[in-house]
Design an enzyme around this catalytic site. Sequence first.
Site: not given
Ligand code: AMP
Length: 280
Positions: A33, A147, A182, A144-145, A31, A27
Amino acid sequence: MKIISDIQELRAQLRGQNRASFVPTMGNLHEGHLSLMRLARQYGDPVVASIFVNRLQFGPGEDFDSYPRTMDADIAKLEKEGVYVLFAPHEKDLYPEPQEYRINPPQQLGDILEGEFRPGFFIGVCTVVMKLFSCVQPSVSIFGKKDYQQLMIIRQMVQQFALPMQIIPAETIRADDGLALSSRNSYLSQNERAEAPQLRMTLEVLRQEILSLGPSDPKQLLALEKKAKEALIARGWKPDYIAIRQQKDLLIPSAIDSTPLVILAAAKLGKTRLIDNLEV
Ligand code: AMP
C-alpha cells in the site's frame, strides 16, 4: 494529515484541487500500500488515501467481519508518507441508504477468474470505486498489479464512463521469500506462512515452462495449468484457478501466437485465500 469521514467535509477540504492523486484501500496497510502512496506523489498533489472495508464486495461466508482493521497504525503510516487527506468514511457516510445503483462490469471480464469464484465481487468493487472517485474527484488514481483483474476492470470502467482521470498501475511488493504482501497474510499460521511462497514459486515454474514452449499452443498451456494445479494440491493447497491468459483481455490465448501472457492464480491454504499473478 486531515482524517475525514464525511463526504461534504471531504469536498470542502479538496475544493480547488485539480491534481489530486488518489489511493483507495481497505486498510491494514503494508509496504505494498505504501508503495502506492509514493507512486501517487509522483503523479499528483495532494495525495489522498482512503480506508474503507467495503461490505458490497464480500460474499456471504467471506471475511468481512474478520478483515483486519488497524486504523491507528494505518494513520501513523500514512502520516509518515506525507498523505494530505485520509478519507475514512463509516458505512453510514458512504452508504446512507442501501446502494441500489451499482456498476456491473461486462461478463466476459467480470465473471471470470476472481469473478467466477467470488460472484458479485467486481460489482462491489466497481460500485465503491466509482463512488470514491465521485467523492475525491482525483486526476490520477493508483491500483496495484497484485489485483491484476481488478486493475483491468477499473481501467476499462474509467475509459467507458469517460472519467477525466488516469489510472496508474503499481508493481507488486513482495516479502523477501517472494510472497506477495497482503492484509490476508496475517490469517496464516506459522506453518502456512512458511508454505505460502510456494504459490509464487509455482507461477515462476509455470512461466519458465511457457517460455521454453516457444509460441504458445492452447492445448499445451492447458496441460501446464493442470500440472501446476496438481503440484499445489499435492502440497495441501486448494486452488480455485491457475490460468494462463492474454494480458490484453484476460481471455484464453486463442491460437498459436505471441500475444503477451499472464498467469493468474487463486488458492486456499488452510482457511486463507491467496491470489497472485505473474506476467510471462
Ligand atoms: P486492498 O487494501 O487490498 O484493497 O488494496 C488496496 C490497493 O493496494 C489495491 O490497488 C491493491 O492492488 C494494492 N496492493 C495490495 N497488495 C499489494 C502489494 N503487495 N503490492 C502492491 N500493491 C498492492
